[in-house]
Design a protein around this motif. Sequence first.
Motif, PDB file in Angstrom:
ATOM      1  N   ALA A 197      -0.975   4.837  14.912  1.00  0.00           N
ATOM      2  CA  ALA A 197      -1.509   5.709  14.067  1.00  0.00           C
ATOM      3  C   ALA A 197      -1.875   6.179  15.827  1.00  0.00           C
ATOM      4  O   ALA A 197      -1.285   5.770  17.118  1.00  0.00           O
ATOM      5  CB  ALA A 197      -2.946   5.766  14.540  1.00  0.00           C
ATOM      6  N   ASP A 200      -7.101  10.510  17.319  1.00  0.00           N
ATOM      7  CA  ASP A 200      -8.512   9.477  16.110  1.00  0.00           C
ATOM      8  C   ASP A 200      -7.990   9.799  14.419  1.00  0.00           C
ATOM      9  O   ASP A 200      -8.472   9.524  13.313  1.00  0.00           O
ATOM     10  CB  ASP A 200      -9.125  11.288  16.031  1.00  0.00           C
ATOM     11  CG  ASP A 200      -9.645  11.065  17.196  1.00  0.00           C
ATOM     12  OD1 ASP A 200     -10.363   9.864  17.702  1.00  0.00           O
ATOM     13  OD2 ASP A 200     -10.431  12.270  17.798  1.00  0.00           O
ATOM     14  N   GLU A 201      -6.685   9.910  14.566  1.00  0.00           N
ATOM     15  CA  GLU A 201      -6.141   9.181  13.447  1.00  0.00           C
ATOM     16  C   GLU A 201      -6.274   7.920  12.395  1.00  0.00           C
ATOM     17  O   GLU A 201      -6.819   6.604  13.065  1.00  0.00           O
ATOM     18  CB  GLU A 201      -4.391   9.100  12.927  1.00  0.00           C
ATOM     19  CG  GLU A 201      -3.405  10.471  13.395  1.00  0.00           C
ATOM     20  CD  GLU A 201      -2.418  10.498  13.701  1.00  0.00           C
ATOM     21  OE1 GLU A 201      -2.092  11.922  13.732  1.00  0.00           O
ATOM     22  OE2 GLU A 201      -1.797   9.328  13.196  1.00  0.00           O
ATOM     23  N   LYS A 202      -6.512   7.692  10.833  1.00  0.00           N
ATOM     24  CA  LYS A 202      -6.219   6.357  10.522  1.00  0.00           C
ATOM     25  C   LYS A 202      -5.704   5.639  10.538  1.00  0.00           C
ATOM     26  O   LYS A 202      -4.015   6.340  10.700  1.00  0.00           O
ATOM     27  CB  LYS A 202      -6.281   7.111   9.042  1.00  0.00           C
ATOM     28  CG  LYS A 202      -7.928   7.465   8.868  1.00  0.00           C
ATOM     29  CD  LYS A 202      -8.087   7.689   6.954  1.00  0.00           C
ATOM     30  CE  LYS A 202      -9.777   8.388   6.684  1.00  0.00           C
ATOM     31  NZ  LYS A 202      -9.805   8.787   5.560  1.00  0.00           N
ATOM     32  N   HIS A 203      -5.942   4.568  10.763  1.00  0.00           N
ATOM     33  CA  HIS A 203      -5.253   3.011  10.825  1.00  0.00           C
ATOM     34  C   HIS A 203      -3.557   3.320   9.541  1.00  0.00           C
ATOM     35  O   HIS A 203      -4.159   3.274   8.624  1.00  0.00           O
ATOM     36  CB  HIS A 203      -5.168   2.421  10.961  1.00  0.00           C
ATOM     37  CG  HIS A 203      -4.754   0.543  10.689  1.00  0.00           C
ATOM     38  ND1 HIS A 203      -3.611   0.030   9.995  1.00  0.00           N
ATOM     39  CD2 HIS A 203      -4.759  -0.043  11.415  1.00  0.00           C
ATOM     40  CE1 HIS A 203      -2.829  -0.711  10.250  1.00  0.00           C
ATOM     41  NE2 HIS A 203      -3.759  -1.069  11.692  1.00  0.00           N
ATOM     42  N   THR A 206      -4.723   1.896   5.814  1.00  0.00           N
ATOM     43  CA  THR A 206      -5.663   2.159   5.083  1.00  0.00           C
ATOM     44  C   THR A 206      -5.272   2.776   3.796  1.00  0.00           C
ATOM     45  O   THR A 206      -5.699   1.977   3.427  1.00  0.00           O
ATOM     46  CB  THR A 206      -6.348   3.809   5.761  1.00  0.00           C
ATOM     47  OG1 THR A 206      -6.878   3.191   7.569  1.00  0.00           O
ATOM     48  CG2 THR A 206      -7.323   4.174   4.831  1.00  0.00           C
ATOM     49  N   ARG A 207      -4.328   3.281   3.591  1.00  0.00           N
ATOM     50  CA  ARG A 207      -4.276   3.746   2.106  1.00  0.00           C
ATOM     51  C   ARG A 207      -3.509   2.313   1.385  1.00  0.00           C
ATOM     52  O   ARG A 207      -3.958   1.476   0.075  1.00  0.00           O
ATOM     53  CB  ARG A 207      -3.411   4.942   1.614  1.00  0.00           C
ATOM     54  CG  ARG A 207      -4.005   6.167   2.646  1.00  0.00           C
ATOM     55  CD  ARG A 207      -3.416   7.621   2.048  1.00  0.00           C
ATOM     56  NE  ARG A 207      -2.001   7.454   3.575  1.00  0.00           N
ATOM     57  CZ  ARG A 207      -2.236   8.045   4.159  1.00  0.00           C
ATOM     58  NH1 ARG A 207      -3.310   9.044   4.912  1.00  0.00           N
ATOM     59  NH2 ARG A 207      -1.444   7.671   5.299  1.00  0.00           N
ATOM     60  N   HIS A 246     -14.924   7.841  -1.566  1.00  0.00           N
ATOM     61  CA  HIS A 246     -13.468   8.485  -1.413  1.00  0.00           C
ATOM     62  C   HIS A 246     -13.265   8.570  -2.298  1.00  0.00           C
ATOM     63  O   HIS A 246     -13.707   9.517  -4.016  1.00  0.00           O
ATOM     64  CB  HIS A 246     -11.851   7.116  -1.191  1.00  0.00           C
ATOM     65  CG  HIS A 246     -12.095   6.353  -1.971  1.00  0.00           C
ATOM     66  ND1 HIS A 246     -11.421   7.076  -3.116  1.00  0.00           N
ATOM     67  CD2 HIS A 246     -12.670   5.552  -1.945  1.00  0.00           C
ATOM     68  CE1 HIS A 246     -11.605   5.317  -3.936  1.00  0.00           C
ATOM     69  NE2 HIS A 246     -11.622   4.576  -4.021  1.00  0.00           N
ATOM     70  N   ARG A 303     -19.163   4.527   8.532  1.00  0.00           N
ATOM     71  CA  ARG A 303     -18.771   4.676   7.298  1.00  0.00           C
ATOM     72  C   ARG A 303     -19.790   5.404   6.018  1.00  0.00           C
ATOM     73  O   ARG A 303     -18.832   6.102   5.147  1.00  0.00           O
ATOM     74  CB  ARG A 303     -19.299   3.341   6.429  1.00  0.00           C
ATOM     75  CG  ARG A 303     -18.288   1.510   8.019  1.00  0.00           C
ATOM     76  CD  ARG A 303     -18.675   1.036   7.337  1.00  0.00           C
ATOM     77  NE  ARG A 303     -17.684  -0.111   8.086  1.00  0.00           N
ATOM     78  CZ  ARG A 303     -17.684  -1.356   7.770  1.00  0.00           C
ATOM     79  NH1 ARG A 303     -18.810  -1.767   7.207  1.00  0.00           N
ATOM     80  NH2 ARG A 303     -16.968  -2.045   8.397  1.00  0.00           N
ATOM     81  N   SER A 306     -17.765   9.572   4.387  1.00  0.00           N
ATOM     82  CA  SER A 306     -17.682  10.090   3.647  1.00  0.00           C
ATOM     83  C   SER A 306     -17.823  10.082   2.104  1.00  0.00           C
ATOM     84  O   SER A 306     -17.628  10.169   1.297  1.00  0.00           O
ATOM     85  CB  SER A 306     -16.314   9.857   3.190  1.00  0.00           C
ATOM     86  OG  SER A 306     -16.244   7.975   2.972  1.00  0.00           O
TER      87      SER A 306
END
Length: 323
Positions: A197, A200-203, A206-207, A246, A303, A306
């Motif tokens: 990443a 500030d990108e997500k790990h 994650t998905r 989500h 957290r 979203s």
Amino acid sequence: MTAASPDTPRHISVLLAEVVEQLQPAAGETYIDGTFGAGGYSRAILEAADCRLIAIERDPTALAGGQDLVREFGGRLTLVPDTFSNMEQAAASAGFAQVDGVVLDIGVSSMQLDQPARGFSFLRDGPLDMRMSLDGPSAADVVNTADEEDLANILYEFGEERRSRAIARTLVKARADAPITTTKALADIVERVLGRARGDEKHPATRTFQALRIYVNDELGELERALAAAECLLKPGGRLLVVTFHSLEDRIVKRFLQERSGKVEGGSRYLPAPKGPVHAPSFRIVNTRGFTPNKKETDANPRARSARLRVGFRTDAPAWHAR
């Protein structure tokens, strides 16, 4: 609840004030908290009015932690070990055929995420488990036994992972050398496929972790069945409140309320399509866009960023999927 040590993960209930405001707890009424967790919603509801609450939880750790709350509120709180899709049976076992409100907080709790032994998070190494109920096949079982096509479909459908096929192919190759049994091992493999990443990108994992968790716990099917159960269980004027985290969850709740309020037509992959004449609306939507946390809450609890709360009020029309 039992006093926490400094190292005990703390779960903060999201949109708590909005949930209590929209539920409108009143003396003599009965409610269901379908996702008890750390008991944040349950406590707030019971403190707001002299009401009864049936709390449902499938995580044995959360059930054990909730016993102090049961004792604190005496006979007003009943804690049931079950999945929230079985809320009708849970209510019946407590002596209620109908209730005045249902609250659902969908997804994984901070307590589960922050305990490495539960295997929900790639941030801390632990066994690749992810089972909320600690029962049935684990994420490791899925990763090490599902064929490549099934793995790719799981990652794409439940994680919206665009490179699902490349990840699945790499997982199958890796497990041929050694079973993938830890969260770190899985995260490292995904990172090799997608790269690290930036900023500030997500790990990158994650998905993948989201997809496996949802699949292992049948979270979307549970949600679909729970919404239909709430429709059958709520009295006219009863309130249905669902907090999602989500887009997959939120789309299910949004479409359910739109359909049941007469805004759209459609069905569910988890439930049979209604047959016979056109149904009268069984819900009235309170806020078409839903409620979201304010900046103060998201600053205090990242957290919550979203999260979205959707609310429907039950009409006096029959349930569309009467049991």
